[in-house]
Design a protein around this motif. Structure first.
Motif, PDB file in Angstrom:
ATOM      1  N   UNK A 121      -3.503  20.131  11.517  1.00  0.00           N
ATOM      2  CA  UNK A 121      -2.343  19.299  11.724  1.00  0.00           C
ATOM      3  C   UNK A 121      -2.482  18.901  11.071  1.00  0.00           C
ATOM      4  N   UNK A 122      -2.767  18.743   9.072  1.00  0.00           N
ATOM      5  CA  UNK A 122      -3.196  17.459   7.980  1.00  0.00           C
ATOM      6  C   UNK A 122      -2.234  16.484   7.690  1.00  0.00           C
ATOM      7  N   UNK A 123      -0.946  17.738   8.387  1.00  0.00           N
ATOM      8  CA  UNK A 123       0.505  16.973   7.844  1.00  0.00           C
ATOM      9  C   UNK A 123       1.358  15.788   8.834  1.00  0.00           C
ATOM     10  N   UNK A 124      -0.139  16.180   9.985  1.00  0.00           N
ATOM     11  CA  UNK A 124       0.706  14.708  10.874  1.00  0.00           C
ATOM     12  C   UNK A 124       0.620  13.676  11.095  1.00  0.00           C
ATOM     13  N   UNK A 125      -0.842  13.509  10.456  1.00  0.00           N
ATOM     14  CA  UNK A 125      -0.938  11.936  10.180  1.00  0.00           C
ATOM     15  C   UNK A 125      -1.260  11.279   8.411  1.00  0.00           C
ATOM     16  N   UNK A 126      -1.132  10.131   8.468  1.00  0.00           N
ATOM     17  CA  UNK A 126      -0.966   9.658   7.278  1.00  0.00           C
ATOM     18  C   UNK A 126      -1.345   8.230   7.133  1.00  0.00           C
ATOM     19  N   UNK A 127      -1.508   7.596   6.184  1.00  0.00           N
ATOM     20  CA  UNK A 127      -1.607   6.292   5.419  1.00  0.00           C
ATOM     21  C   UNK A 127      -0.276   5.895   4.819  1.00  0.00           C
ATOM     22  N   UNK A 128       0.406   4.971   5.634  1.00  0.00           N
ATOM     23  CA  UNK A 128       1.404   4.244   4.873  1.00  0.00           C
ATOM     24  C   UNK A 128       1.587   3.091   4.640  1.00  0.00           C
ATOM     25  N   UNK A 129       2.529   1.949   3.859  1.00  0.00           N
ATOM     26  CA  UNK A 129       2.451   1.728   3.351  1.00  0.00           C
ATOM     27  C   UNK A 129       4.095   0.812   3.662  1.00  0.00           C
ATOM     28  N   UNK A 130       4.635  -0.124   3.529  1.00  0.00           N
ATOM     29  CA  UNK A 130       6.170  -0.808   3.136  1.00  0.00           C
ATOM     30  C   UNK A 130       6.607   0.012   2.288  1.00  0.00           C
ATOM     31  N   UNK A 131       8.134   0.315   2.416  1.00  0.00           N
ATOM     32  CA  UNK A 131       8.633   1.102   0.869  1.00  0.00           C
ATOM     33  C   UNK A 131       9.104   0.212   0.089  1.00  0.00           C
ATOM     34  N   UNK A 132       8.569  -1.177   0.274  1.00  0.00           N
ATOM     35  CA  UNK A 132       8.751  -2.745  -0.559  1.00  0.00           C
ATOM     36  C   UNK A 132       7.313  -2.854  -1.663  1.00  0.00           C
ATOM     37  N   UNK A 133       5.985  -2.386  -1.148  1.00  0.00           N
ATOM     38  CA  UNK A 133       4.362  -2.766  -1.233  1.00  0.00           C
ATOM     39  C   UNK A 133       4.462  -2.704  -2.638  1.00  0.00           C
ATOM     40  N   UNK A 134       4.074  -3.099  -3.185  1.00  0.00           N
ATOM     41  CA  UNK A 134       3.166  -3.066  -4.484  1.00  0.00           C
ATOM     42  C   UNK A 134       1.622  -2.351  -4.337  1.00  0.00           C
ATOM     43  N   UNK A 135       1.387  -1.912  -3.171  1.00  0.00           N
ATOM     44  CA  UNK A 135       0.459  -0.780  -3.233  1.00  0.00           C
ATOM     45  C   UNK A 135       0.837   0.382  -3.111  1.00  0.00           C
ATOM     46  N   UNK A 136       0.625   1.651  -4.517  1.00  0.00           N
ATOM     47  CA  UNK A 136       0.585   2.207  -4.614  1.00  0.00           C
ATOM     48  C   UNK A 136      -0.493   3.769  -4.598  1.00  0.00           C
ATOM     49  N   UNK A 137      -1.702   3.318  -4.002  1.00  0.00           N
ATOM     50  CA  UNK A 137      -1.944   3.812  -4.436  1.00  0.00           C
ATOM     51  C   UNK A 137      -3.475   3.977  -3.417  1.00  0.00           C
ATOM     52  N   UNK A 138      -4.238   4.610  -3.033  1.00  0.00           N
ATOM     53  CA  UNK A 138      -5.070   4.308  -1.833  1.00  0.00           C
ATOM     54  C   UNK A 138      -6.269   3.633  -2.925  1.00  0.00           C
ATOM     55  N   UNK A 139      -6.842   3.684  -3.796  1.00  0.00           N
ATOM     56  CA  UNK A 139      -7.836   2.702  -4.366  1.00  0.00           C
ATOM     57  C   UNK A 139      -7.067   0.993  -4.343  1.00  0.00           C
ATOM     58  N   UNK A 140      -5.726   1.617  -4.424  1.00  0.00           N
ATOM     59  CA  UNK A 140      -5.222  -0.589  -4.576  1.00  0.00           C
ATOM     60  C   UNK A 140      -5.485  -1.386  -2.688  1.00  0.00           C
ATOM     61  N   UNK A 141      -5.754  -0.402  -2.315  1.00  0.00           N
ATOM     62  CA  UNK A 141      -6.433  -0.651  -0.051  1.00  0.00           C
ATOM     63  C   UNK A 141      -7.574  -2.111  -0.888  1.00  0.00           C
ATOM     64  N   UNK A 142      -8.806  -1.937  -1.345  1.00  0.00           N
ATOM     65  CA  UNK A 142      -9.310  -3.018  -2.044  1.00  0.00           C
ATOM     66  C   UNK A 142      -9.212  -3.667  -1.569  1.00  0.00           C
ATOM     67  N   UNK A 143      -9.616  -4.475  -0.266  1.00  0.00           N
ATOM     68  CA  UNK A 143      -9.166  -5.595   0.074  1.00  0.00           C
ATOM     69  C   UNK A 143      -8.103  -6.423   0.953  1.00  0.00           C
ATOM     70  N   UNK A 144      -7.998  -4.726   1.666  1.00  0.00           N
ATOM     71  CA  UNK A 144      -6.212  -4.858   1.938  1.00  0.00           C
ATOM     72  C   UNK A 144      -7.023  -4.930   3.763  1.00  0.00           C
ATOM     73  N   UNK A 145      -5.936  -5.300   4.994  1.00  0.00           N
ATOM     74  CA  UNK A 145      -5.659  -5.260   5.959  1.00  0.00           C
ATOM     75  C   UNK A 145      -5.158  -3.992   6.131  1.00  0.00           C
ATOM     76  N   UNK A 146      -5.824  -3.071   7.173  1.00  0.00           N
ATOM     77  CA  UNK A 146      -5.020  -1.679   7.129  1.00  0.00           C
ATOM     78  C   UNK A 146      -5.431  -1.282   8.722  1.00  0.00           C
TER      79      UNK A 146
END
Length: 312
Positions: free
Chosen positions: A108-133
């Motif tokens: 069920x790979x579709x049943x888990x995800x990495x999400x951000x707020x809809x107005x977040x400046x983060x648009x790809x996984x690379x931008x998670x560097x240094x961020x709180x997850x």
């Protein structure tokens, strides 16, 4: 990194303190379940309770917020049977928890995800560097996060993990005290409908995200006939689940106290089923264990084959 090792140490300490566990009560079976999944439907339908009642066995159902907490309870002797995602048993086995796998769900790979707020400046996984997850420590999404970072040339140490159970993670996400959230259904679907989150990626291409069914080793050894009944009832519930999605949503939303719409979304993401532990599944789990060892999330190598029920 310290908090992950603390998790392993505490888990192992629990095991060390459980040498005087009471004997197995042949008249009761204690089953751990979470808000979502076939085990939860099995509870709602009541068919296992009826089957085992005819054999003089009571079923005690105990709900947990996530897999790590459920397997800690199994480790401590508080439950006999449980269902979790793919990652919690890796941490549990590394801490010498007395568990055995006795079945698996469908991918069920579709049943888990990495999400951000809809107005977040983060648009790809690379931008998670240094961020709180935010993520639940040791849960199924742990591996998704590791692999998603790896694909983009990042290491786990490049982000700032914030270990929170789902309810606390949602609160932190709403406050924006974390930048992203790695979460599974039905909480993922709830975040989509309630918060309008933006999905960076789901687990497709990273991990199968199967559910697994476990028993305490001592319970499985002494109650093989009960394990077979549970497998049969899980299989029947999965079939019913797939054929009756609207009834399933009604049962689950009432049982877990969640609105109809997010449960409906979660239900329709994938088909459900129960399969034996085969060579492919063992390899998948071993790959997770090897990856976690390599990056220091577990303290020692483990062999998944050591904890497979009736593997011969």
């Amino acid at each position: 990194m310290f908090s992950v090792f603390l998790f392993i140490v505490l888990f192992a300490a629990t095991a060390a303190g459980c040498s005087d566990k009471p004997g197995i009560d042949a008249t009761e079976i204690r089953i751990g379940y979470q808000k979502f999944g076939i085990m939860s439907i099995l509870k709602a339908r009541g068919t296992l309770d009826s089957q085992l009642k005819s054999r003089g066995i009571r079923v005690k159902w105990i709900q947990f917020p996530a897999g790590p907490q459920l397997l800690e309870a199994l480790n401590a002797g508080s439950i006999d049977i449980g269902e979790t995602g793919n990652t919690p048993p890796i941490f549990a086995q590394a801490a010498d928890a007395p568990l055995v796998y006795f079945g698996a769900g469908l991918p069920r790979p579709e049943a888990e995800a990495i999400v951000v707020p809809k107005d977040s400046p983060i648009h790809d996984i690379r931008q998670l560097k240094g961020k709180k997850v935010a993520l639940n420590k040791g849960s199924n999404v742990h591996y998704l996060l590791v692999k998603a970072l790896e694909k983009e040339g990042l290491q786990y140490k490049d982000i700032k993990p914030v270990y929170l159970p789902p309810a606390d993670a949602k609160a932190a996400f709403i406050r924006k005290s974390v930048d992203a959230w790695v979460i599974w259904d039905p909480y993922y679907a709830d975040a989509q409908t309630d918060l309008g989150v933006r999905t960076l990626t789901n687990a497709k291409g990273y991990t199968s995200n199967r559910s697994y069914y476990f028993a305490a080793k001592s319970y499985a050894r002494q109650n093989q006939d009960v394990i077979k009944i549970i497998l049969d009832e899980l299989d029947k519930s999965a079939d019913w689940f797939n054929k009756n999605p609207r009834q399933t949503v009604g049962l689950l939303s009432k049982q877990i106290g969640m609105d109809f719409e997010p449960v409906n979304i979660a239900i329709h993401r994938a088909d459900y089923g129960v399969v034996p532990i085969n060579e492919s599944i063992i390899r998948d789990q071993q790959q997770i264990a090897n990856t976690f060892l390599q990056i220091g999330l577990i303290p020692k190598p483990i062999d998944i084959r050591d904890v497979i029920w009736n593997k011969n």
